[in-house]
Motif scaffolding. Structure first.
Motif, PDB file in Angstrom:
ATOM      1  N   GLN A   1      -1.540  94.912  28.321  1.00 33.20           N
ATOM      2  CA  GLN A   1      -2.809  94.602  27.685  1.00 33.20           C
ATOM      3  C   GLN A   1      -3.110  95.689  26.672  1.00 33.20           C
ATOM      4  OE1 GLN A   1      -7.072  92.723  28.904  1.00 33.20           O
ATOM      5  NE2 GLN A   1      -6.074  93.946  30.443  1.00 33.20           N
ATOM      6  N   ARG A   2      -3.339  95.277  25.428  1.00 29.45           N
ATOM      7  CA  ARG A   2      -3.518  96.247  24.349  1.00 29.45           C
ATOM      8  C   ARG A   2      -4.761  97.107  24.538  1.00 29.45           C
ATOM      9  NH1 ARG A   2      -0.464  95.346  20.092  1.00 29.45           N
ATOM     10  NH2 ARG A   2      -0.545  93.077  20.283  1.00 29.45           N
ATOM     11  N   ASN A   3      -5.846  96.499  24.990  1.00 29.42           N
ATOM     12  CA  ASN A   3      -7.104  97.238  25.101  1.00 29.42           C
ATOM     13  C   ASN A   3      -7.719  97.144  26.493  1.00 29.42           C
ATOM     14  OD1 ASN A   3      -7.301  98.046  22.264  1.00 29.42           O
ATOM     15  ND2 ASN A   3      -7.562  95.867  21.861  1.00 29.42           N
ATOM     16  N   GLY A   4      -6.892  97.172  27.501  1.00 33.12           N
ATOM     17  CA  GLY A   4      -7.413  97.067  28.853  1.00 33.12           C
ATOM     18  C   GLY A   4      -6.369  97.466  29.881  1.00 33.12           C
ATOM     19  N   PRO A   5      -6.721  97.386  31.147  1.00 33.16           N
ATOM     20  CA  PRO A   5      -5.812  97.821  32.203  1.00 33.16           C
ATOM     21  C   PRO A   5      -4.773  96.762  32.547  1.00 33.16           C
ATOM     22  CG  PRO A   5      -7.825  96.984  33.173  1.00 33.16           C
ATOM     23  CD  PRO A   5      -8.017  96.930  31.674  1.00 33.16           C
ATOM     24  N   THR A   6      -3.801  97.152  33.329  1.00 31.57           N
ATOM     25  CA  THR A   6      -2.881  96.203  33.947  1.00 31.57           C
ATOM     26  C   THR A   6      -3.281  96.091  35.413  1.00 31.57           C
ATOM     27  OG1 THR A   6      -1.287  97.964  34.431  1.00 31.57           O
ATOM     28  CG2 THR A   6      -1.001  96.742  32.365  1.00 31.57           C
ATOM     29  N   GLY A   7      -2.830  95.047  36.054  1.00 29.60           N
ATOM     30  CA  GLY A   7      -3.175  94.860  37.455  1.00 29.60           C
ATOM     31  C   GLY A   7      -2.957  93.421  37.883  1.00 29.60           C
ATOM     32  N   THR A   8      -3.258  93.131  39.134  1.00 22.65           N
ATOM     33  CA  THR A   8      -3.034  91.799  39.693  1.00 22.65           C
ATOM     34  C   THR A   8      -4.333  91.193  40.194  1.00 22.65           C
ATOM     35  OG1 THR A   8      -0.779  92.365  40.364  1.00 22.65           O
ATOM     36  CG2 THR A   8      -1.801  90.468  41.446  1.00 22.65           C
ATOM     37  N   ALA A   9      -4.621  89.995  39.726  1.00 15.86           N
ATOM     38  CA  ALA A   9      -5.795  89.242  40.193  1.00 15.86           C
ATOM     39  C   ALA A   9      -5.313  88.249  41.252  1.00 15.86           C
ATOM     40  CB  ALA A   9      -6.458  88.516  39.042  1.00 15.86           C
ATOM     41  N   ARG A  10      -5.881  88.311  42.410  1.00 17.91           N
ATOM     42  CA  ARG A  10      -5.502  87.383  43.483  1.00 17.91           C
ATOM     43  C   ARG A  10      -6.409  86.160  43.413  1.00 17.91           C
ATOM     44  NH1 ARG A  10      -6.560  87.908  49.430  1.00 17.91           N
ATOM     45  NH2 ARG A  10      -5.246  86.341  50.418  1.00 17.91           N
ATOM     46  N   CYS A  11      -5.783  84.994  43.230  1.00 23.46           N
ATOM     47  CA  CYS A  11      -6.539  83.756  43.038  1.00 23.46           C
ATOM     48  C   CYS A  11      -6.199  82.725  44.103  1.00 23.46           C
ATOM     49  CB  CYS A  11      -6.251  83.170  41.661  1.00 23.46           C
ATOM     50  SG  CYS A  11      -6.634  84.283  40.292  1.00 23.46           S
ATOM     51  N   HIS A  12      -7.020  81.678  44.134  1.00 24.82           N
ATOM     52  CA  HIS A  12      -6.825  80.567  45.063  1.00 24.82           C
ATOM     53  C   HIS A  12      -6.439  79.327  44.275  1.00 24.82           C
ATOM     54  CE1 HIS A  12      -7.755  77.876  48.527  1.00 24.82           C
ATOM     55  NE2 HIS A  12      -8.083  77.034  47.546  1.00 24.82           N
ATOM     56  N   TRP A  13      -5.283  78.758  44.580  1.00 28.07           N
ATOM     57  CA  TRP A  13      -4.866  77.479  44.005  1.00 28.07           C
ATOM     58  C   TRP A  13      -3.651  76.957  44.751  1.00 28.07           C
ATOM     59  CZ3 TRP A  13      -0.269  76.137  41.190  1.00 28.07           C
ATOM     60  CH2 TRP A  13      -0.265  74.804  40.739  1.00 28.07           C
ATOM     61  N   GLU A  14      -3.650  75.669  44.960  1.00 25.21           N
ATOM     62  CA  GLU A  14      -2.488  75.003  45.554  1.00 25.21           C
ATOM     63  C   GLU A  14      -2.297  73.690  44.803  1.00 25.21           C
ATOM     64  OE1 GLU A  14      -0.694  73.843  49.959  1.00 25.21           O
ATOM     65  OE2 GLU A  14      -2.646  74.813  49.782  1.00 25.21           O
ATOM     66  N   PRO A  15      -1.066  73.353  44.406  1.00 22.15           N
ATOM     67  CA  PRO A  15      -0.846  72.121  43.641  1.00 22.15           C
ATOM     68  C   PRO A  15      -1.543  70.923  44.279  1.00 22.15           C
ATOM     69  CG  PRO A  15       1.184  73.367  43.794  1.00 22.15           C
ATOM     70  CD  PRO A  15       0.183  74.077  44.670  1.00 22.15           C
ATOM     71  N   GLY A  16      -2.334  70.217  43.458  1.00 22.59           N
ATOM     72  CA  GLY A  16      -3.050  69.047  43.952  1.00 22.59           C
ATOM     73  C   GLY A  16      -4.309  69.377  44.711  1.00 22.59           C
ATOM     74  N   GLU A  17      -4.729  70.661  44.667  1.00 18.60           N
ATOM     75  CA  GLU A  17      -5.902  71.088  45.440  1.00 18.60           C
ATOM     76  C   GLU A  17      -6.896  71.824  44.544  1.00 18.60           C
ATOM     77  OE1 GLU A  17      -6.578  70.431  48.550  1.00 18.60           O
ATOM     78  OE2 GLU A  17      -4.701  69.443  49.052  1.00 18.60           O
ATOM     79  N   GLY A  18      -7.297  71.212  43.461  1.00 19.70           N
ATOM     80  CA  GLY A  18      -8.335  71.817  42.624  1.00 19.70           C
ATOM     81  C   GLY A  18      -7.779  72.745  41.556  1.00 19.70           C
ATOM     82  N   TRP A  19      -8.689  73.550  40.998  1.00 17.32           N
ATOM     83  CA  TRP A  19      -8.376  74.435  39.884  1.00 17.32           C
ATOM     84  C   TRP A  19      -8.344  75.871  40.328  1.00 17.32           C
ATOM     85  CZ3 TRP A  19      -6.673  71.778  35.860  1.00 17.32           C
ATOM     86  CH2 TRP A  19      -7.062  70.446  35.757  1.00 17.32           C
ATOM     87  N   PHE A  20      -7.829  76.753  39.493  1.00 17.89           N
ATOM     88  CA  PHE A  20      -7.768  78.173  39.830  1.00 17.89           C
ATOM     89  C   PHE A  20      -9.178  78.714  40.030  1.00 17.89           C
ATOM     90  CE2 PHE A  20      -3.411  78.025  38.758  1.00 17.89           C
ATOM     91  CZ  PHE A  20      -2.815  79.223  39.111  1.00 17.89           C
ATOM     92  N   GLN A  21      -9.339  79.466  41.082  1.00 21.38           N
ATOM     93  CA  GLN A  21     -10.637  80.097  41.365  1.00 21.38           C
ATOM     94  C   GLN A  21     -10.410  81.360  42.169  1.00 21.38           C
ATOM     95  OE1 GLN A  21     -12.773  77.683  44.593  1.00 21.38           O
ATOM     96  NE2 GLN A  21     -11.347  76.186  43.735  1.00 21.38           N
ATOM     97  N   ASP A  22     -11.485  82.074  42.423  1.00 19.67           N
ATOM     98  CA  ASP A  22     -11.372  83.291  43.228  1.00 19.67           C
ATOM     99  C   ASP A  22     -11.012  82.935  44.663  1.00 19.67           C
ATOM    100  OD1 ASP A  22     -12.152  85.569  41.446  1.00 19.67           O
ATOM    101  OD2 ASP A  22     -13.911  84.296  41.175  1.00 19.67           O
ATOM    102  N   VAL A  23     -10.373  83.882  45.348  1.00 16.32           N
ATOM    103  CA  VAL A  23      -9.985  83.670  46.740  1.00 16.32           C
ATOM    104  C   VAL A  23     -11.233  83.426  47.573  1.00 16.32           C
ATOM    105  CG1 VAL A  23      -8.961  84.778  48.767  1.00 16.32           C
ATOM    106  CG2 VAL A  23      -7.907  85.091  46.520  1.00 16.32           C
ATOM    107  N   ARG A  24     -11.144  82.413  48.415  1.00 16.82           N
ATOM    108  CA  ARG A  24     -12.290  82.078  49.256  1.00 16.82           C
ATOM    109  C   ARG A  24     -12.383  83.037  50.425  1.00 16.82           C
ATOM    110  NH1 ARG A  24     -10.585  75.677  49.473  1.00 16.82           N
ATOM    111  NH2 ARG A  24     -11.069  75.195  47.285  1.00 16.82           N
TER     112      ARG A  24
END
Length: 428
Positions: free
Chosen positions: A404-427
């Protein structure tokens, strides 16, 4: 004053005042803008001389152009070359009119490109070329229509640039101006990924990892948050596939008519009033760029995405890496030109499949390292469960910001499973 006269005036000025070459270059003048082949040849020499810190010098003209003089060449004799230089030297010109000369030369170049493309389109139609080829040729007209001279360079003091930035930042925090930060609507990702207008963000991943789904999720969220249109160019999926993807992500389809009707009401309610547009027609990089430009002009889109880069038809260069590099750079320039963020979905090579740690790294980007260089940020999508059948929960997805040119690197943990809605924050 016609274009040919402007070309003569500019070249005459450069012979008398070599520094005029630098001024013309700072206005964005290119050799290809000259309509006369002789003028084009002379300008190339002037620019090359200035790059080496010399001339242009009338005394060196004869040595430089020796290979262009003779029977069957651009100058058929030394006499014609001498006459050409003599006529050029007496051409009226003024240093105060330099920007006008450049503007006239550029305007004529743009006119030639538009007219040439129009004539080519007529010939292609008569010869029954494919619609794809015709659209690609037509994109030259749109490109020329949107082109404008760069203008003279205007260096700014570092102190002034930083001061202007803080003035803008403080105005945003006081609520006097809207922030330029574009939120993706996924908090875990927004905590890491910084997206602003004019940026190109690459979303990469191996097949079936969810990169397309993440991109649609982000565009849907942006369209809802800012109540402004968004556009996704889909080179991978057609209208039916897109409809199925959005429908099955919004509700369970079931197997009966009643279940389908219930799903219909639920899904349509989710998309009601969301200004997210899809275009599945562009199949080349030129037509994709044209479609985004058109959507910006007609719809006022605030963000766009291309799915996916390597699937688009590129230029005529036989080298695939150079093709992808030029396409990537074109999209980055487009983002800056239109002042919107552009998300570019990119396919990865198979290297990760043979590593113990399957998480993608920057060197996995397929076909060109230029993608990494052009991108303001590179994020990879990784589903642990796709590589480990016993992994739980199956809905865990990592969006790994590797650069990232102007920000940090890191990993965002998200919630998604094929056929089960859209990407969102972990419940919780």
């Amino acid at each position: 004053m016609g274009s040919d006269n402007s070309e003569r005036a500019l070249l005459a000025l450069c012979l008398r005042r070599p520094e005029a070459v630098d001024d013309a270059l700072s206005h964005g003048l290119k050799a290809s803008y000259f309509g006369s082949g002789k003028h084009r040849l002379l300008w190339k020499g002037f620019a090359e001389d200035r790059a080496r810190g010399i001339g242009p010098d009338e005394a060196t003209l004869y040595d430089r152009h020796e290979s262009y003089v003779g029977e069957g060449r651009i100058f058929d004799s030394w006499k014609s070359f001498n006459d050409f230089i003599k006529e050029l030297k007496v051409s009226p010109s003024s240093k105060h009119s330099l920007s006008g000369y450049v503007e006239k030369i550029a305007e004529s170049a743009r006119r030639r490109q538009i007219v040439g493309a129009a004539q080519s389109l007529i010939a292609m139609e008569q010869d029954s070329y494919s619609m794809e080829s015709i659209l690609e040729e037509a994109s030259k007209i749109t490109s020329a229509s949107n082109w404008a001279p760069e203008g003279a360079s205007d260096p700014l003091l570092a102190y002034d640039i930083v001061e202007d930035y803080f003035d803008e930042l403080e105005a945003q925090r006081r609520g006097e101006r809207a922030t330029t930060l574009v939120l993706t609507g996924v908090k875990a990702l927004d905590d890491i990924l910084i997206v602003r207008p004019g940026q190109m963000v690459v979303v990469g991943g191996r097949p079936k990892q969810g990169k397309t789904h993440l991109t649609i999720s982000i565009l849907k969220n942006i369209a809802k948050i800012y109540s402004k249109p968004a556009l996704m160019i889909s080179a991978e999926m057609g209208r039916v596939q897109l409809g199925e993807r959005m429908a099955t992500s919004g509700a369970k389809m079931g197997i009966t008519v009643g279940e389908a009707q219930s799903a219909r009401e639920l899904v349509l309610e989710q998309w009601q009033g969301v200004p997210l547009y899809f275009d599945d027609k562009p199949k080349s990089i030129n037509s994709a760029i044209t479609a985004i430009r058109t959507a910006k002009r007609k719809l006022g889109i605030c963000v766009a995405a291309v799915d996916y880069l390597q699937l688009l038809k590129m230029g005529n260069d036989s080298n695939r890496e150079r093709q992808v590099a030029e396409a990537s750079s074109s999209l980055k320039r487009l983002a800056m030109e239109l002042d919107i963020p552009i998300f570019v979905v990119a396919q990865l090579n198979r290297k990760a499949d043979y590593r113990d740690n399957k998480r993608p790294v920057l060197s996995d980007l397929r076909d060109s390292g230029q993608i990494e260089q052009d991108a303001d940020a590179v994020a990879f999508v990784y589903r642990p469960a796709s590589y480990d059948d016993e992994y739980e929960p199956k809905s865990d997805v990592e969006v790994i910001v590797r650069a990232q040119r102007n920000g940090p690197t890191g990993t965002a943990r998200c919630h998604w499973e094929p056929g089960e809605g859209w990407f969102q924050d972990v419940r919780d």
